[in-house]
Structure formats: C-alpha cells, structure tokens
Write a protein that holds these residues in place. Structure first.
Motif: not given
Lengths: 324, 657
Positions: B254-265
């Motif tokens: 699975v492609d890992i997503l950046p929490k610090h960028i996408l958490y708010d969304a």
C-alpha cells in the motif's frame, strides 16, 4: 436597447434547459456509463463500484439525476467532475485560456488576410489574381478542418520546423518572458493555420461580393464625380459600406471562440477545452459535458446578440426595437 | 538550463519588465503599421483592437501561471541528513544531473491514490509515493522497502514491520509508524451519525465508509478488516482476521500517505478532493511522498514534470543520495501509437513498444542511438468464452437460446472449438511471430505460478470433428448440424478499437468455418461489450483479453471463483453452477489461506488443470513485450518483471550541454 438585450438573454433560459435535457437523455441512452470502464477492470471490488454508484446517483433514473443536477446549477454549482474530482468550473478554467488564445489567433489571422484579399479580388475583378484566389478559396472551403490538420501534422513531422502537439515546449517554465511568447507563438502556428484557412476562404468570398455590390452603388459615381481619387473612393467610401454584412459573420465567429476548435485540438493535440470535452464525452463524465455544452450554447446566443448590436450601431437604418 | 532552474524566482521578476517591453514593442508595431496606407482609419482601428486583444491574451497566457490569485509561493525544500537506515544500492557510481524525457498515455485524472482508477495515474503516483515492501524485479519475491525487515507470527496472523529510521518525507518532515497507521485509517474510517456518533450502516447491515477507495474493499479479507497498531515510532503490527497469504504483498504494497499533510482533510471530510489536478497546478509541493520524485509542474493535457526528491532514502555505494536524475519530463500523448512514434524519433528515453509497432520502431535504432529489447512473453492474455449464464432477462426470455445453451455448457463442445483454432496461424498472421501460444490461465511470463502439465489443445481438426460427432452432431457436406438438425452457428462479439483482436476474430471465424461452424462477428464499442457481459448478458460468445494484474494468483479470485464479479462466463453465482466450479472455489480458498508457497502452488496447479480440461476460457495467444531505451543511459538492466526503469534511481547519463 436594454430591453432588447434582456429579452434576448431571457431566451437563453429555455434554450439551455432544452439542450441540457437533450444531452442528459442522449447520455443515458448511450451504452454504459462513467463506471463501465471501472467494471471492466479485474481488481476493483464489487462493493466499491456499488458505493461509487450510490455516491454519484448513477443508480437512479436519468430524469431524477437531471432534476438534482438542475437544482445544483440553479444554486451556482456546476458539479464535480467524476474523473478529475475537481469542480467543473475549475476544470474548464484550467483549459479555457489555451482555447481562447488559439481561436483568437485563428480569428485575427483569417480576418486580417481575408478582408484585404476580398477587397483586392473585387477591385481587380476578373483579373488573374481574382481567378486564382477564387480557385484557392473553393479548394480551402472544401477541405475539412481535420484533414488539413492531419496534413499539417505530416508536414511538421517531415520537416521538423514546427512542434508536434502541445502549447508549450518542455523548457517553457525556464524561458524568459520573451522566450515564452515566442514559444507559445511557435506552437500556435499550425493550429492557427488549420483553424483559420477555412474561414479565410468564406470571408474573402463574402467580402468580394459585398464590395462589388457597393461599387455599383450611386454614391460611388457621386464620389468620382466630385473628383475624389480612386483610392479614396474605394477604401474610404466603398469599403465602409461593404463591411457591414461581415458584422453578422463576426457574431458567428465570436460564438465559436470557445467551442469551434474541437477537431483541430484533437488532431493536433492542442491542450484546450475541445480535448477536455471530447475526453469527457468518451468517459461519460456527465457534468463536464453538460457544462461545455452550456458554454458553447451561451456563446452562440451571445455572439448573435453581439452581431445584432454591432449592426445596429454601424448601420443607422437598422432599429432593434420596432415601434408599434 | 540548470542555472535557470535555480533562478526561477528571478525569472518571475524579469517577467514584469519583459512584459512592459513587449507591450512597448507592440505599440511600436502599430505605429509602424500606420505608415502603410492600405486601409482606412476605421479598419486600422479594428485590427489594432484585435491585435491588442491578442497581445493581451498572449500576455495573460504567458504571465498568468505566475501570478494567478490564491497561489502560495513554492517553499524552499528542507534537506534532511541521509537516513541511518538508508538503502545502499549496488550499481556502478554515475554522474548526477541528467533529465529523462518520456511519455504518458492519456491524461492523468488525479494524483490521489484513493481516487485514482487509471494506469497512467498509478504510474505517476508510483513515482511519488512508496510502500513498506516491494517485489524483487528479478525473482518476484517480496523484498524490504520502507520496512527494513518484518516478522510473521507463528499462527500466521500477525505481521510486524520494522521501518527504516531517519527517513523523511520530501518536504523534510520525519516518516514514522504514525503515517502507516494513518494510511490504513483512511481506508476503514466509518461514516458516523453526527448526533449519536454511532456508525451508520447500509441496507445490507454493513458499515458505510467515509472514503470509498479501492483499498477500502480490496484490503478486506472475506469482509473483515485487518487491524493495524503502532508499537513504537518505527514498528507497526498488522493483524489479519484469518490466515491470508497475499497480505504481505497486498497489504505491504500500500502507498503510504503523509499524515502531517492530509490529516486535516481526513478530519473535515475532504480527503478525496485533496491532491487533485488543481493541487498539481497550483501547489504541487503539497503532494509530498517518500519515493524518488516529487511533482514539480503539471500542465493540463500537456505534461508533468517531476523533480528529484531531495530527501530520498537510497544512496549509491559512495554514500551519495540518489537518484542521479534531476528531472523526469512526462509528455502526455493520446495513445500508445503516438508514444511509440515519439520514441522512434529519438524524442524520449524509455518506452514500451507493442508487438505490432516493434518492426518499424527498430528501424531507427542506429539513427537515433537507441536499443529495442525483446522482453519475452507479456502478462496479457487473449481468450474466447461462451455465455454460460442460465438466467432470464426482464421479459422472461433466457439470455442464451436453450438449444445453444445446451451446446455451450457441454465441455466437449468447448474442447472441440479449442482444437479447431489454429493458434500458430494467429501468431504468424496477426502477430508476425511476436506472440506465444497460451495454454492456460497463467501467462508464461509468470514462470513461478505457470503450470505446464495441463491439457493442451493443438490445432487438430480431426479431433474437433470427432468430438462434435460424439455429441451427436453431424456434418452435411461441410456444414455442421446438431442432433436436432439445427445449424451450428453463433455470434462472437469483440471490441472494435483493438485492431489485433479484430484480426484474431477474423482468423477464428475462418478456423471455425473449416470445422463446419458458422461464426458471425460483431465488432462493438468497448462500453457496449462491458454492459453486455456484466449486466445485460445478451450475447453468445465474446473475445477479450486481460492484462497485468497483481502477480499473486489470489488476485484472480474475482475471475476464477464462481461468486466473482469477473467470472466471465457466469458471474456472481449464488452457489457454484457446476461441480468443477465448486472445486475451483474450494481450491482458491486454500490458495488464499496457506502461506507456504509450495502448498499454494499445488492448489493453484490444480485450478489451472481444471480450467484446461473444462475450457470455460478458450485461451488463444499471449503477445510479446518489447522495451526500448536510449543508449546514453547507464546501469540499464531490464528484467521481464520490472521492465527497463525498475532501478530508475541508479540510471544515469552524461549531462549534455
């Protein structure tokens, strides 16, 4: 005048309603829907397809979908593109300038060449120049745009003088401002030719006929009798009278500014609205198609309106509001 | 060119000055024009209006991208030190700074991996995002990537991954186990009632998910979610609800997503709208990843430019941070043919070439200094199947006429057809020898899972006729009639936009005529075909192909198992229609349940044997793959599984000025 403009704009409402209804109906009749290509993929879970279908409302009959869409549009929301997950207005905004630039170039190119040529053909009627230009004009009129575009692609591939497709070069972002202008212009040459050549021919023939009509008018004899120089008679008096009918042609040209370049954009791979619209139709990305159709339709109405207003302004004999 | 990249900000300022000077030169042009007395004043003012409008649009088009409102400024990248656990790549040391030029087929629709549905999109996302494990491009084994190692518990239910330490996202933020947990959270987040806070459920009683992505359902194991927990900053543990062999590859990939960028969304519900093409145009630096490139610019319908990730976690043998390449410039082209043309004219560096184009692409090898390689068999398959759906449509008419259904559901009929196909003829006539005979479900490219010990169907007209006669069919002259005196004929559909397939169908028709069967061909639009085979079921036989797919056999469960959505000949069966389908279901469940490779292989071999005996799919051929690369590139070591660019970080070329 204002009442006239308002009335014309009001006719836009039923027109848009009818056209969008028709588009919705046609798209629902076309085989498959936006999710069909997804269904053909082997590793998409059935639950996901179900979930997206519900989310997009694709499981409802087309008139229900239309009703919902209409509700959104009335609130100023053109919807989201399903494929791009971007508001349709933004998506069109991304591409509109490229197409506008191309259409405007083609417009300026064709009018700037066609009017002088038409005038010359009329002034030197039945000369060799007139005959040759007539033959060329008929040839240009009978070549379809897309075929001309294909010929130009071949030409570019053979000579390497012009870029194949695109609106900018790879290093565009790193060019100086002047370099950017030149680069854009270089990429615009072929699409402009493909789009413009057809209209040169027609405008030129119209111009020639108008000019010949005006040359036979009484005021020409008067002007000559007053001892005006032939050049002044031709270019100042005849030309001004002959140009009037072209004003309505101008209205039509205006209406095709945003939607007239579809074929050329596809063949020459020019990244504009036409390409987006074509892909959206193939993908059945409904809201993008609807917005493009509405845009084209509105431009047509506005173009005609503009032509009428210009005519009234340039020709005092025309009155937009008839007095009872 | 390199200098100009660094001076990007000054270029913007230059634009202002340049714009003014261009405006002035335009004015000068008009003044000059007025000396040519060929038109009246009126006309001149018309044309000058038009020209200045044109100039204004050109100015807007050139300058617009730089100063459109709401656009924030590209931040200066933060370069972190090379990670403690950096992977050292064992290739010869090269020169930094070259650029790659390539093509992408078809415009990309999004950069958000939760939304993406297209191959082009996966390619782009795969440049930016990275996963815990990956597949060895030589052996096909699962090998470490962002996870440097892992353990699987005794009961085969728990997977503990140890992440590389000191790795940073492309924007300089640290990568930790929280990002992994966050990524899986996005898959399985539920919709909850805003008032009671309870999880909402659909009509079938299953929970409704907040973000319906492919992984939301694809990562579930028989309808149950795997659990993920963070043990410390660099350790994550997954627990699968039952033993599930492909988890290591599917879950770990699975492609890992950046929490610090996408958490708010994620919190405010706009996750699916993030990382759209609008982001790619306006603020590409917000798309951060762990792979070797970041998105630099995107021009709709034209191209994407990737720049090297300054925080990448692989180094060369001298400890220098990879990749060697500065930029990848991907031109968007409409289809594979235009892509091949661009390569054949020396415009691009790497290319996949179709079997129908390879001959003319090869002609340019010397002139443009590139190499075209035969990569062996592809993973694509081509096959025919008969509609075996016994159901009825809304009007109560059976999908397939009952007497034809009787033919199609007799395995001898399908075998007879299979013996009657001249596959060598197809390879020679349609593919010019650039294809291989396909005997079974698995393409010979997947050597590891390929079972050669299955029943094969060489071109034997006599056996074909004998099988028909065994069924009670009889020949009257050259024409075949069934036991009730009905002419043996059927309609084959295939998609019209695939030239090779149309030609294969034509050969098939001729082959069938030779065994007395009359085939009518219908070439249809792809969407129409999909509707027919997955929804309307109003067809008799169909020819299609499958390509790609994950290399684990369990990835084919939706095709092979009788309840599957893609069980072509009779999809989504309530219970298996035949004994052999029931047996395949049973075997496939075992393939998913066992972790020992040899055991799995044994089960899967039997699946292949049953398919070959029953011929629900009548397999035809598998096309070969070709790849090309410009000779200026070093460290190119193509493998059939990984293609030419699997070691992109190690590819380098002398920088030409």
């Amino acid at each position: 005048m204002i009442a006239f403009i308002l009335r014309r704009l009001l006719t836009l409402i039923p027109l848009l309603l009818g056209i969008t209804l028709l588009v919705f109906l046609l798209m629902s009749l076309a085989p498959g829907d936006f999710l069909t290509p997804v269904r053909a993929q082997r590793d998409v879970p059935a639950e996901l397809i179900q979930a997206i279908q519900t989310e997009f409302g694709l499981d409802q009959p087309w008139y229900v979908q239309y009703y919902k869409w209409l509700g959104n549009v009335l609130q100023g929301n053109l919807g989201h593109s399903w494929a791009f997950k971007v508001p349709v207005a933004d998506l069109i905004g991304q591409r509109i300038w490229s197409t506008f630039l191309l259409s405007l170039c083609a417009f300026v190119f064709s009018w700037a060449i066609a009017i002088p040529l038409g005038v010359l053909a009329a002034v030197y009627k039945d000369s060799i120049f007139d005959r040759v230009s007539a033959v060329l004009a008929y040839a240009a009129l009978s070549i379809p745009e897309f075929f001309l575009a294909l010929v130009l692609v071949f030409f570019a591939a053979q000579t390497g003088w012009f870029p194949l497709g695109g609106a900018t070069s790879i290093d565009y972002d790193y060019l100086s401002f002047g370099g950017k202008m030149l680069d854009r212009a270089h990429h615009l040459v072929l699409p402009t030719l493909a789009l413009g050549i057809g209209s040169i021919a027609s405008i030129m023939r119209i111009m020639r006929a108008n000019f010949l009509d005006s040359m036979r008018a009484g005021f020409v004899a008067t002007a000559r009798a007053k001892g005006l120089r032939e050049r002044v008679v031709m270019f100042k008096h005849v030309l001004r009278n002959a140009i009037n009918p072209l004003v309505s042609a101008f209205g039509f040209a205006f209406s095709s500014l945003l939607s007239g370049a579809l074929m050329v954009e596809i063949v020459l791979q020019y990244p504009g609205l036409g390409q987006l619209m074509y892909q959206s139709i193939l993908r059945e990305d409904q809201f993008v198609v609807l917005a493009s159709v509405m845009l084209g339709c509105s431009m047509l109405v506005l173009g005609n309106l503009l032509a009428d207003i210009l005519l009234a302004w340039s020709d005092p004999r025309i009155r937009l509001e008839r007095k009872k | 060119m390199k200098e100009k990249f660094q001076l990007l900000s000054t270029v913007v300022i230059d634009c202002e000055i340049a714009r003014k000077s261009v405006e002035q030169s335009f004015r000068a042009a008009f003044v000059g024009g007025s000396m040519l007395r060929c038109c009246s004043y009126r006309i001149r003012s018309y044309s000058s209006i038009a020209f200045s409008a044109l100039a204004a649009v050109l100015l807007a088009a050139c300058g617009g991208a730089d100063d459109s409102p709401g656009r924030s400024v590209r931040p200066e990248p933060i370069v972190q030190p090379i990670p403690v656990d950096a992977e050292v790549v064992d290739f010869s040391v090269g020169e930094f700074g070259a650029n790659i030029i390539e093509t992408i087929e078809g415009d990309v629709a999004t950069v958000n991996p939760l939304v993406n549905e297209s191959v082009g999109g996966s390619l782009v996302i795969g440049r930016i995002l990275d996963s815990l494990v990956t597949m060895d491009p030589k052996t096909g084994e699962v090998i470490p990537n962002l996870a440097k190692s892992w353990e699987i518990s005794e009961d085969n239910l728990q997977y503990t991954f140890h992440l590389r330490k000191g790795v940073h996202w492309s924007d300089g933020e640290p990568f930790t186990a929280e990002d992994v947990v966050f990524t899986w959270q996005t898959f399985f987040a539920k919709q909850s009632d805003p008032e009671t806070g309870e999880v909402m459920t659909g009509e079938d009683g299953r929970p409704l998910y907040r973000y319906n992505s492919r992984s939301t359902f694809g990562q579930q194991i028989n309808g149950q979610e795997p659990q993920v927990e963070m043990l410390d900053d660099f350790t994550v543990r997954f627990t699968t609800p039952e033993v599930y062999a492909p988890f290591l590859l599917f879950g770990g990939g699975v492609d890992i997503l950046p929490k610090h960028i996408l958490y708010d969304a994620y919190e405010d519900g706009t996750l699916m709208d993030q990382w759209s093409l609008q982001t790619a145009i306006d603020e590409p630096w917000k798309i951060v990843g762990l792979n070797m490139f970041v998105l630099e610019t995107y021009r709709p319908g034209e191209r994407m430019v990737f720049a090297r990730n300054p925080n990448y976690w692989k180094v060369n043998t001298q400890g220098e941070r990879l990749p060697y390449v500065d930029r990848v410039i991907s031109k968007i082209v409409p289809d594979g043919n235009s892509s091949n043309v661009a390569f054949a004219q020396g415009q691009t560096d790497f290319e996949f070439i179709g079997p129908d184009n390879v001959a003319w692409v090869r002609r340019g090898e010397e002139r443009f200094d590139y190499t075209v390689l035969d990569m062996g068999p592809s993973s694509s398959t081509n096959f025919i199947w008969f509609n075996l759906n016994p159901g009825k449509n809304a009007e109560g008419e059976p999908f397939v006429a009952p007497y034809k259904f009787d033919w199609f559901s007799d395995k001898r009929f399908r075998q007879a057809i299979s013996y009657g196909i001249n596959r060598e003829g197809i390879i020679r006539g349609v593919f010019f020898n650039r294809a291989d005979i396909l005997n079974g479900y698995v393409s010979p490219k997947r050597k590891f899972w390929y079972n050669d010990e299955v029943r094969k169907y060489p071109y034997q007209v006599e056996r074909s006729r004998a099988l028909f006669q065994e069924m009670g069919f009889e020949y009257r002259g050259q024409e075949l009639f069934d036991a009730n005196g009905r002419r043996v004929e059927f309609t084959l559909i295939t998609n019209s936009n695939n030239g090779l397939r149309v030609e294969m169908a034509t050969v098939f028709k001729e082959n069938m005529a030779a065994i007395g069967v009359d085939v009518e061909l219908q070439f249809l639009d792809f969407n129409t075909i999909v509707t027919k085979i997955s929804d309307a079921f109003d067809y008799e036989a169909c020819m299609l192909g499958l390509g790609g797919g994950a290399p684990d056999p369990y990835a084919g469960k939706d095709i092979l198992m009788s309840g599957g959505r893609m069980h072509f000949w009779y999809p989504q069966q309530q219970s298996p229609a035949t004994e052999w389908e029931a047996r395949i279901d049973e075997l496939m469940r075992e393939v998913g349940r066992h972790t020992e490779v040899e055991v799995r292989k044994e089960y899967f071999n039997e699946v292949q044997a049953i398919l070959a005996e029953q011929q629900p799919f009548i397999f035809l051929v598998s096309a070969k793959e070709y790849a090309g690369y410009r000779n200026r590139w070093h460290n190119v070591e193509p493998t059939p599984l990984g293609g030419v660019t699997w070691n992109l970080e190690s590819l380098w070329s002398e920088v030409s000025e």
